[in-house]
Design an enzyme around this catalytic site. Structure first.
Site, mmCIF file in Angstrom:
data_model
loop_
_atom_site.group_PDB
_atom_site.id
_atom_site.type_symbol
_atom_site.label_atom_id
_atom_site.label_comp_id
_atom_site.label_asym_id
_atom_site.label_seq_id
_atom_site.Cartn_x
_atom_site.Cartn_y
_atom_site.Cartn_z
ATOM 1 C CE LYS A 153 -21.297 -16.094 12.769
ATOM 2 N NZ LYS A 153 -21.287 -16.988 11.696
ATOM 3 C CD GLU A 158 -5.729 -17.613 12.561
ATOM 4 O OE1 GLU A 158 -5.239 -17.039 11.553
ATOM 5 O OE2 GLU A 158 -6.225 -18.706 12.566
ATOM 6 C CB CYS A 177 -5.408 -18.392 7.934
ATOM 7 S SG CYS A 177 -5.066 -19.661 9.045
ATOM 8 C CD GLU A 213 -6.384 -14.956 3.041
ATOM 9 O OE1 GLU A 213 -7.154 -14.528 3.640
ATOM 10 O OE2 GLU A 213 -5.601 -15.776 4.105
HETATM 11 P P1 NAI Z 1 -15.457 -14.089 6.483
HETATM 12 O O1 NAI Z 1 -14.375 -13.104 7.462
HETATM 13 O O2 NAI Z 1 -16.743 -13.139 6.356
HETATM 14 O O3 NAI Z 1 -16.207 -15.145 7.850
HETATM 15 C C1 NAI Z 1 -15.380 -15.612 8.690
HETATM 16 C C2 NAI Z 1 -16.548 -15.819 9.941
HETATM 17 O O4 NAI Z 1 -16.805 -14.311 10.244
HETATM 18 C C3 NAI Z 1 -17.856 -16.277 9.515
HETATM 19 O O5 NAI Z 1 -18.272 -17.260 10.870
HETATM 20 C C4 NAI Z 1 -19.012 -15.221 9.523
HETATM 21 O O6 NAI Z 1 -20.319 -15.597 9.679
HETATM 22 C C5 NAI Z 1 -18.293 -14.420 10.263
HETATM 23 N N1 NAI Z 1 -18.640 -12.819 9.925
HETATM 24 C C6 NAI Z 1 -18.979 -12.525 8.657
HETATM 25 N N2 NAI Z 1 -19.240 -11.145 8.778
HETATM 26 C C7 NAI Z 1 -19.224 -10.812 10.250
HETATM 27 C C8 NAI Z 1 -19.582 -9.416 10.729
HETATM 28 N N3 NAI Z 1 -19.854 -8.212 9.851
HETATM 29 N N4 NAI Z 1 -19.368 -9.498 12.008
HETATM 30 C C9 NAI Z 1 -19.055 -10.603 12.627
HETATM 31 N N5 NAI Z 1 -18.775 -11.808 12.093
HETATM 32 C C10 NAI Z 1 -18.849 -11.893 10.739
HETATM 33 O O7 NAI Z 1 -14.735 -14.661 5.761
HETATM 34 P P2 NAI Z 1 -15.628 -15.496 4.283
HETATM 35 O O8 NAI Z 1 -16.411 -14.230 3.646
HETATM 36 O O9 NAI Z 1 -16.233 -16.617 4.750
HETATM 37 O O10 NAI Z 1 -14.205 -15.579 3.307
HETATM 38 C C11 NAI Z 1 -13.660 -14.471 2.755
HETATM 39 C C12 NAI Z 1 -12.182 -14.572 2.705
HETATM 40 O O11 NAI Z 1 -11.855 -14.311 4.017
HETATM 41 C C13 NAI Z 1 -11.555 -15.668 2.242
HETATM 42 O O12 NAI Z 1 -11.353 -15.717 0.867
HETATM 43 C C14 NAI Z 1 -10.311 -15.567 2.799
HETATM 44 O O13 NAI Z 1 -9.370 -14.915 2.108
HETATM 45 C C15 NAI Z 1 -10.562 -15.102 4.241
HETATM 46 N N6 NAI Z 1 -10.590 -16.180 5.287
HETATM 47 C C16 NAI Z 1 -9.490 -16.320 6.035
HETATM 48 C C17 NAI Z 1 -9.569 -17.370 7.020
HETATM 49 C C18 NAI Z 1 -8.629 -17.731 8.058
HETATM 50 O O14 NAI Z 1 -8.628 -18.771 8.344
HETATM 51 N N7 NAI Z 1 -7.919 -16.769 8.495
HETATM 52 C C19 NAI Z 1 -10.995 -18.293 7.336
HETATM 53 C C20 NAI Z 1 -11.944 -17.892 6.264
HETATM 54 C C21 NAI Z 1 -12.115 -16.656 5.431
#
Ligand code: NAI
Ligand code: MG
Length: 495
Positions: free
Chosen positions: A187, A263, A297, A394
């Site tokens: 996904k 991660e 990240c 972050e």
């Molecule tokens: P997120 O963690 O919500 O999204 C990442 C992935 O998880 C996306 O594919 C999203 O559709 C999915 N996701 C969201 N809610 C979910 C759920 N309940 N169950 C399963 N999958 C789910 O991150 P978002 O809202 O895009 O960004 C928020 C913050 O997260 C950013 O500001 C940053 O701090 C952090 N982040 C960290 C990343 C990394 O590379 N470690 C990448 C993206 C965001």
């Protein structure tokens, strides 16, 4: 319709798939819902793609299960490797198009997107090489037993990836899972579905049997949550926020105890000693935080400079940051494009506001750039109070805090003062300082005299709340295999 004609500034017109890629075909979502895909440089609609809901996740999981128990089991490790190598080659053949789509959808500079595509191709090829080198062993327990230990695929893997490196995360996850004989329901992030849909056309072209790699676009709270709690998914790999990482673990615990690797985020320290080459250190500090618009990240979001060079370093670092070209990702000189979405833009601007109110000094930046697109000036805060949110949370944007330290002990103490432990860096010409400080930093990766340098052969992942498990390198194979012990009692045994 499961495709539409789009155009990128660098490659012109192309056919963009918009469906869910299941069983090697693009299909519509069962509920007929769609997700709008926004160009973060212009805030305009690029197109809509089909949205997967729980029902589509079920369909994709069935396809992956059927492939896992059917045709895919009979593909030899050697031929799994061939398929991955072929997919890597197709990435290279289509590099200009893939990079342009990535820049269009994500906003990253085209020059950087090209690096992502090359790294994705390398990762796929690298894991192609591993496919026929996953070996077990014979263990001697006593003369009446023949016992061996073998590695088997886990089964159907759910993979949930973020929007900051859409294609690269896709390749990091697909490579080791396919090499070890699993099947996949991937996904992608709702903000950036387009490049993976183009890449999905290459899955079929490479010759993968139907159902081995399925790629769906859907909302996290619907399709993502359905994957995390699915009773027929054996493993879930997630990259994203720590908040959602925790939810995934809970969903796994509350469903079928699927294996989980995570991660997650970071707040990584970048430590600069007085004896470092100052020009290099400034370049790496700049690249450490502002690369990919701070949406990494492992971003070096806390800079610590030894006190004797602090003033000089800060003055020159500020100057360097203001020279970064922020603008249209398709311009050759652009270093920093827009943030990925309105939501991320708002989150970052809120942090900047908090920073100002915390009493920290805004050294440079802090404002929106232009009036269209989610562009934010490279931003540096100094004199940050210990408990200020900008120094501890972050931000995931082009915002960095800088402060001073006295000696190595203090650098290690403040460097480790975080719930995160994804990465860290040390800049020094002294070998002893480099090694001692690297040993003491509680982080999954430590860079010495560089920053943000990743390689497909080097494991990457987090200490503490930055994650569970390691991606890349040989280690990632362990995320996708389980161990079977076969214990054979020999005829004529006395027991
Ligand atoms: P997120 O963690 O919500 O999204 C990442 C992935 O998880 C996306 O594919 C999203 O559709 C999915 N996701 C969201 N809610 C979910 C759920 N309940 N169950 C399963 N999958 C789910 O991150 P978002 O809202 O895009 O960004 C928020 C913050 O997260 C950013 O500001 C940053 O701090 C952090 N982040 C960290 C990343 C990394 O590379 N470690 C990448 C993206 C965001
Ligand atoms: Mg987008």
């Amino acid at each position: 319709m499961t495709s539409t004609t789009l155009s990128t500034p660098s490659t012109g017109k192309y056919e963009q798939p918009t469906g869910l890629f299941i069983n090697n075909e693009f299909v519509k979502g069962v509920d007929g819902k769609t997700i709008e895909v926004i160009n973060p440089s212009t805030e305009e609609l690029i197109c809509s793609v089909h949205e997967a809901t729980e029902k589509d996740v079920d369909i994709a999981v069935s396809a992956a299960r059927k492939a896992f128990e059917g045709e895919w089991r009979h593909v030899t490790p050697e031929n799994r490797g061939r398929l991955l190598v072929k997919l890597g080659e197709l990435f290279e053949k289509n590099a200009d198009k893939l990079a342009a789509v990535e820049s269009l959808d994500n906003g990253k500079a085209l020059s950087m997107a090209k690096v992502d595509v090359n790294m994705a191709a390398s990762t796929l090829r690298y894991y192609g090489g591993w496919a026929d080198k996953v070996e077990g062993k014979v263990v001697h327990t006593n003369n009446d037993v023949f016992a061996y230990v073998k590695k088997e695929p886990i089964g159907v893997c759910g993979q949930i990836i973020p929007w900051n490196f859409p294609l690269l995360m896709w390749a990091w996850k697909i490579g080791p899972a396919v090499a070890t004989g699993n099947t996949i329901v991937m996904k992608t992030a709702e903000q950036t579905p387009l490049s993976a849909l183009v890449a999905s056309t290459l899955i079929k072209e490479a010759g993968f049997p139907p159902g081995v790699i399925n790629n769906i676009t859907g909302l996290g709270r619907i399709a993502g949550a359905a994957i995390a709690s699915h009773m027929d998914i054996d493993k879930v790999a997630f990259t994203g926020s720590t908040l959602i990482g925790r939810q995934i673990l809970k969903a796994a615990a509350g469903s079928n105890l699927k294996k989980v690797t995570l991660e997650l985020g970071g707040k990584s320290p970048n430590i600069i000693f007085a004896d470092a080459d100052i020009d290099d250190a400034i370049s790496w500090a700049n690249f450490g935080i502002f690369f990919n618009h701070g949406q990494c990240c492992c971003a070096g979001s806390r800079i610590y400079v030894q006190e004797s060079i602090y003033d000089k370093f800060l003055a020159r670092f500020k100057e360097r940051a203001t020279q970064n070209v922020v603008g249209n990702p398709f311009d050759a000189n652009t270093f920093q494009g827009p943030q990925v979405s309105q939501l991320q833009f708002d989150r970052i601007m809120e942090y900047i506001e908090h920073g100002k109110q915390s009493g920290a000094t805004l050294e440079t930046g802090g404002k929106r750039k232009g009036d269209k697109g989610y562009f934010i000036e490279p931003t540096i805060f100094s004199n940050v109070p210990d408990d200020a949110r900008i120094g501890n949370e972050e931000i995931f944007g082009p915002v960095v805090t800088i402060s001073k330290f006295k000696d190595a002990d203090e650098a290690v103490r403040i460097g480790n003062d975080s719930n995160y432990g994804l990465a860290a860096a040390v800049h020094t010409k002294d070998l002893n300082t480099a090694i001692r400080v690297s040993n003491d930093l509680r982080a999954g990766t430590v860079w010495v005299n560089n920053y943000n340098q990743l390689h497909h052969a080097l494991p990457f992942g987090g200490y503490k709340e930055s994650g569970i498990g390691r991606e890349l390198g040989e280690e990632a194979l362990a995320n996708y295999t389980q161990t079977k012990t076969v214990n054979i009692r020999l005829a004529g045994s006395i027991f």
